[in-house]
Design an enzyme around this catalytic site. Structure first.
Site, PDB file in Angstrom:
ATOM      1  N   HIS A 120      45.290 -14.365  11.287  1.00  0.00           N
ATOM      2  CA  HIS A 120      45.996 -13.314  12.023  1.00  0.00           C
ATOM      3  C   HIS A 120      46.575 -12.297  11.042  1.00  0.00           C
ATOM      4  CE1 HIS A 120      48.482 -11.468  15.101  1.00  0.00           C
ATOM      5  NE2 HIS A 120      49.482 -11.476  14.219  1.00  0.00           N
ATOM      6  N   VAL A 134       7.981  -0.484  18.919  1.00  0.00           N
ATOM      7  CA  VAL A 134       7.040  -0.433  17.797  1.00  0.00           C
ATOM      8  C   VAL A 134       5.836  -1.320  18.106  1.00  0.00           C
ATOM      9  CG1 VAL A 134       8.823   0.011  16.063  1.00  0.00           C
ATOM     10  CG2 VAL A 134       8.151  -2.329  16.556  1.00  0.00           C
ATOM     11  N   GLY A 170       9.158  -2.378   2.212  1.00  0.00           N
ATOM     12  CA  GLY A 170       8.775  -2.194   3.609  1.00  0.00           C
ATOM     13  C   GLY A 170       9.612  -1.192   4.382  1.00  0.00           C
ATOM     14  N   CYS A 199      12.145  -1.803   6.421  1.00  0.00           N
ATOM     15  CA  CYS A 199      13.588  -2.095   6.457  1.00  0.00           C
ATOM     16  C   CYS A 199      14.376  -1.266   5.442  1.00  0.00           C
ATOM     17  CB  CYS A 199      13.788  -3.584   6.213  1.00  0.00           C
ATOM     18  SG  CYS A 199      15.494  -4.074   6.065  1.00  0.00           S
ATOM     19  N   ILE A 252      16.938   1.101  18.053  1.00  0.00           N
ATOM     20  CA  ILE A 252      16.590   2.286  17.256  1.00  0.00           C
ATOM     21  C   ILE A 252      17.041   3.565  17.971  1.00  0.00           C
ATOM     22  CG2 ILE A 252      14.655   3.638  16.313  1.00  0.00           C
ATOM     23  CD1 ILE A 252      13.205   0.998  15.742  1.00  0.00           C
ATOM     24  N   ARG A 255       0.801  -1.233   0.000  1.00  0.00           N
ATOM     25  CA  ARG A 255       0.000   0.000   0.000  1.00  0.00           C
ATOM     26  C   ARG A 255       0.828   1.275   0.000  1.00  0.00           C
ATOM     27  NH1 ARG A 255      -1.971   0.133   6.340  1.00  0.00           N
ATOM     28  NH2 ARG A 255       0.116   0.439   7.195  1.00  0.00           N
ATOM     29  N   ALA A 305      14.728  -7.702  10.666  1.00  0.00           N
ATOM     30  CA  ALA A 305      14.516  -8.037   9.256  1.00  0.00           C
ATOM     31  C   ALA A 305      14.910  -9.475   8.949  1.00  0.00           C
ATOM     32  CB  ALA A 305      15.315  -7.075   8.387  1.00  0.00           C
TER      33      ALA A 305
HETATM   34  C1  LIG Z   1      14.933   2.912  12.373  1.00  0.00           C
HETATM   35  C2  LIG Z   1      14.925   1.415  12.233  1.00  0.00           C
HETATM   36  C3  LIG Z   1      16.110   0.724  12.077  1.00  0.00           C
HETATM   37  C4  LIG Z   1      16.091  -0.657  11.945  1.00  0.00           C
HETATM   38  N1  LIG Z   1      17.282  -1.305  11.791  1.00  0.00           N
HETATM   39  C5  LIG Z   1      17.282  -2.652  11.684  1.00  0.00           C
HETATM   40  C6  LIG Z   1      18.506  -3.356  11.490  1.00  0.00           C
HETATM   41  O1  LIG Z   1      19.580  -2.769  11.418  1.00  0.00           O
HETATM   42  N2  LIG Z   1      18.452  -4.701  11.365  1.00  0.00           N
HETATM   43  C7  LIG Z   1      17.275  -5.403  11.448  1.00  0.00           C
HETATM   44  O2  LIG Z   1      17.277  -6.629  11.330  1.00  0.00           O
HETATM   45  N3  LIG Z   1      16.106  -4.754  11.620  1.00  0.00           N
HETATM   46  C8  LIG Z   1      16.078  -3.409  11.732  1.00  0.00           C
HETATM   47  N4  LIG Z   1      14.888  -2.752  11.875  1.00  0.00           N
HETATM   48  C9  LIG Z   1      13.648  -3.557  11.942  1.00  0.00           C
HETATM   49  C10 LIG Z   1      13.180  -3.972  10.554  1.00  0.00           C
HETATM   50  O3  LIG Z   1      12.992  -2.825   9.764  1.00  0.00           O
HETATM   51  C11 LIG Z   1      11.895  -4.768  10.662  1.00  0.00           C
HETATM   52  O4  LIG Z   1      12.083  -5.846  11.541  1.00  0.00           O
HETATM   53  C12 LIG Z   1      11.472  -5.302   9.304  1.00  0.00           C
HETATM   54  O5  LIG Z   1      11.217  -4.249   8.401  1.00  0.00           O
HETATM   55  C13 LIG Z   1      10.196  -6.140   9.442  1.00  0.00           C
HETATM   56  O6  LIG Z   1       9.828  -6.634   8.202  1.00  0.00           O
HETATM   57  P1  LIG Z   1       8.314  -7.001   7.870  1.00  0.00           P
HETATM   58  O7  LIG Z   1       8.331  -7.611   6.519  1.00  0.00           O
HETATM   59  O8  LIG Z   1       7.730  -7.765   8.976  1.00  0.00           O
HETATM   60  O9  LIG Z   1       7.509  -5.621   7.851  1.00  0.00           O
HETATM   61  P2  LIG Z   1       7.761  -4.180   7.189  1.00  0.00           P
HETATM   62  O10 LIG Z   1       9.139  -4.000   6.739  1.00  0.00           O
HETATM   63  O11 LIG Z   1       7.224  -3.216   8.186  1.00  0.00           O
HETATM   64  O12 LIG Z   1       6.828  -4.202   5.899  1.00  0.00           O
HETATM   65  C14 LIG Z   1       5.445  -4.278   5.995  1.00  0.00           C
HETATM   66  C15 LIG Z   1       4.843  -3.766   4.705  1.00  0.00           C
HETATM   67  O13 LIG Z   1       3.444  -4.043   4.712  1.00  0.00           O
HETATM   68  C16 LIG Z   1       2.745  -2.967   4.107  1.00  0.00           C
HETATM   69  N5  LIG Z   1       1.367  -3.025   4.585  1.00  0.00           N
HETATM   70  C17 LIG Z   1       0.920  -2.912   5.852  1.00  0.00           C
HETATM   71  N6  LIG Z   1      -0.419  -3.083   5.907  1.00  0.00           N
HETATM   72  C18 LIG Z   1      -0.836  -3.302   4.628  1.00  0.00           C
HETATM   73  C19 LIG Z   1      -2.111  -3.553   4.041  1.00  0.00           C
HETATM   74  N7  LIG Z   1      -3.224  -3.624   4.770  1.00  0.00           N
HETATM   75  N8  LIG Z   1      -2.163  -3.732   2.713  1.00  0.00           N
HETATM   76  C20 LIG Z   1      -1.042  -3.682   1.940  1.00  0.00           C
HETATM   77  N9  LIG Z   1       0.190  -3.448   2.455  1.00  0.00           N
HETATM   78  C21 LIG Z   1       0.299  -3.276   3.786  1.00  0.00           C
HETATM   79  C22 LIG Z   1       3.522  -1.745   4.584  1.00  0.00           C
HETATM   80  O14 LIG Z   1       3.303  -0.639   3.730  1.00  0.00           O
HETATM   81  C23 LIG Z   1       4.966  -2.252   4.536  1.00  0.00           C
HETATM   82  O15 LIG Z   1       5.572  -1.965   3.301  1.00  0.00           O
HETATM   83  C24 LIG Z   1      14.866  -1.364  11.980  1.00  0.00           C
HETATM   84  C25 LIG Z   1      13.666  -0.665  12.110  1.00  0.00           C
HETATM   85  C26 LIG Z   1      13.693   0.705  12.230  1.00  0.00           C
HETATM   86  C27 LIG Z   1      12.392   1.431  12.353  1.00  0.00           C
END
Ligand SMILES: Cc1cc2nc3c(=O)[nH]c(=O)nc-3n(C[C@H](O)[C@H](O)[C@H](O)COP(=O)(O)OP(=O)(O)OC[C@H]3O[C@@H](n4cnc5c(N)ncnc54)[C@H](O)[C@@H]3O)c2cc1C
Length: 481
Positions: free
Chosen positions: A460, A287, A40, A42, A199, A35, A334
């Site tokens: 080393h 979060v 996402g 990440c 974070i 959407r 991630a």
């Molecule tokens: C500042 C920050 C730094 C981070 N650094 C790290 C790191 O260094 N290493 C690490 O492992 N993790 C890190 N993370 C965490 C990592 O970003 C998340 O764990 C990861 O993105 C989760 O992946 P996901 O696929 O579950 O969800 P997301 O990446 O949140 O993706 C979910 C997607 O679903 C879409 N969506 C939601 N609802 C709907 C709907 N109803 N219809 C259609 N689409 C929808 C959203 O638009 C989004 O694009 C960080 C997070 C933040 C905020």
């Protein structure tokens, strides 16, 4: 008639896009609904753009310490905020485009819009109601749109969003979430960071290196509360040496907003209060999962403390419905989302020998300066579980490579089961440890004992030698300490 798939994935973050690609590799007909932004949080607002900002901070740090390496730099080194942010946003967009390319290559259909479950095996996609935080550029070509879609298997990968504390809600101007912290228009002179998880501490580290006066307020008794206490203590010492102020067992009780600053009342551990005024504040108190508005009630999906309940293969209590990534609970990382995606899809495809997720073997990395990385049990957790353990420690100060790099502040700590010699946990703080930890992750996955590690030859000079020395130390055999 509704278009039909083997698998529909809701959300294209690291969980969703990996699930879709693996499903396609296994010959399944697959679509992803997104959407707001491909790839996402990440790639767009999390892992990758923060690492781009922190890379600028690393360069700044090295440049300001050029003299220590026998180099003279003329003039003052100043951050160009716009250029730093543009670089970070450019990298985020490149990653986002890359996922579009991967979908095309793997013949994954993209459905653009907001998905909602209507009954088992069916979703309705409507026009997105979410205002993007930043213009996302053109929506990828040839995407499908609003309508009803069916699938034998639906995977929810909707991710998470910033959590807010009542009365201290981010307003995007004075009180930031990670979205605003990621693209400041100018450097604040002072910054209050509420929460010292990954974070919060990464942003605290970035802004401090850029010369901002940073105060971190943490309610728990250590920074990065999930990390081993020794590692956290050494990291805190380094942050304070760099000029960061850190208040532990302290709580932001109230925030009053001024014209261009905030004044926070902090309740300290001795019962006293302290007022801190800062130009900006970052709310980094965790979060919360995106479980609302996606029709979970319509199909009766079980949730617990705000997350969808799944088994080790991503299955929910509703047949044909799965959840992966942040929406399915901690650790919110991630690589955890990606691994859950692969397990879930391989189970759907009926592959033999699919192993369920083992959360103990998920590494965690924090890219502050100094970096922190860990896997498995902390010493405190191992003791709380009643384990009889041996603990090894080794300091970077006794490692030639670390000293040569000017990075002698660090430590590796390993925890073994006293009876079996099984490696139960590894914890690190210092330069490049986010790259080193994978050695211990592989070791744990292979159920390695201390003997296997002692028989392993480490090159080393490398900082990785501290890993072996830490193992030797656990058995009273460290050679360089
Ligand atoms: C500042 C920050 C730094 C981070 N650094 C790290 C790191 O260094 N290493 C690490 O492992 N993790 C890190 N993370 C965490 C990592 O970003 C998340 O764990 C990861 O993105 C989760 O992946 P996901 O696929 O579950 O969800 P997301 O990446 O949140 O993706 C979910 C997607 O679903 C879409 N969506 C939601 N609802 C709907 C709907 N109803 N219809 C259609 N689409 C929808 C959203 O638009 C989004 O694009 C960080 C997070 C933040 C905020």
């Amino acid at each position: 008639m509704a278009q039909s798939y083997d698998v529909i994935v809701i959300g294209s973050g690291p969980g969703g896009y990996i699930a879709a690609i693996r499903a396609s590799q296994l010959g399944l007909k697959v679509a992803v609904v997104e959407r707001e932004h491909l790839a996402g949080i990440c790639s767009n607002w999390g892992c990758i753009p923060t690492k781009a900002l922190l890379r600028s901070a690393d360069v700044m740090h090295t440049a300001t310490h050029a003299k220590d390496y026998g180099l003279t730099l003329e003039g003052t080194i100043k951050p160009d905020v716009k250029a730093i942010v543009d670089r970070s946003r450019g990298i985020a967009h490149r990653m986002n485009n890359g996922v579009g390319f991967l979908f095309k290559k793997n013949k994954v259909d993209i459905i653009w819009g907001e998905a909602k479950l209507t009954k088992p095996g069916e979703i309705v996609v409507s026009k997105t109601t979410k205002k993007p935080v930043e213009p996302i550029g053109p929506i990828p070509k040839n995407t499908l749109g609003e309508g009803t879609y069916t699938a034998k298997h639906i995977i929810i990968a909707t991710g998470a969003r910033p959590r807010a504390l009542p009365g201290i809600e981010p307003d995007g101007k004075l009180i930031w979430t990670y979205f605003e912290a990621m693209k400041p228009e100018e450097m604040p002179k002072s910054l209050l960071v509420m929460g010292s998880g990954a974070i919060g501490i990464e942003f605290a580290s970035f802004y401090r290196t850029m010369g901002v006066e940073v105060t971190v307020v943490e309610i728990m008794s250590q920074v990065m509360p999930v990390e081993d206490a020794d590692i956290s203590a050494l990291a805190k010492k380094q942050f304070e040496r760099q000029g960061m102020k850190i208040l532990l067992e302290a709580k932001v009780a109230k925030v009053v907003k001024g014209a261009n600053s905030v004044t926070a009342t902090i309740e300290l551990k001795d019962g006293k209060t302290q007022e801190i005024t800062a130009d900006r504040m970052i709310s980094a108190v965790g979060v919360q999962a995106n479980i609302e508005g996606i029709g979970l009630e319509a199909v009766g999906v079980k949730t617990d403390r705000g997350f969808i309940v799944i088994d080790g293969y991503g299955k929910t209590n509703v047949p044909g419905l799965y959840a992966i990534g942040d929406v399915a609970g901690p650790p919110l990382l991630a690589h955890k989302a990606e691994h859950e995606a692969v397990i879930c899809v391989e189970k759907i495809a009926g592959l033999p020998n699919v192993h369920p997720m083992d959360k103990l073997k998920i590494p965690g990395c924090t890219y502050c300066n100094p970096q922190v990385a860990s896997v498995g049990l902390t010493e405190a957790k191992a003791k709380a579980e009643g384990r009889d353990i041996r603990v090894g420690r080794f300091s970077f100060a006794a490692n030639g490579k670390a000293v040569a790099l000017g990075e002698d502040q660090g430590m590796v700590k390993t925890i073994f089961d006293k009876k079996t010699g099984e490696l139960l946990g590894a914890h690190m703080v210092g330069a490049e440890v986010t790259e080193l930890i994978q050695g211990f992750v592989v070791a744990m996955n292979l159920e390695t004992t201390e003997e296997d590690l002692m028989h392993t030859i480490f090159p080393h000079p490398t900082i990785s030698e501290t890993m072996k020395e830490s193992v030797l130390d656990a058995y009273g055999r460290a050679l360089n300490a």
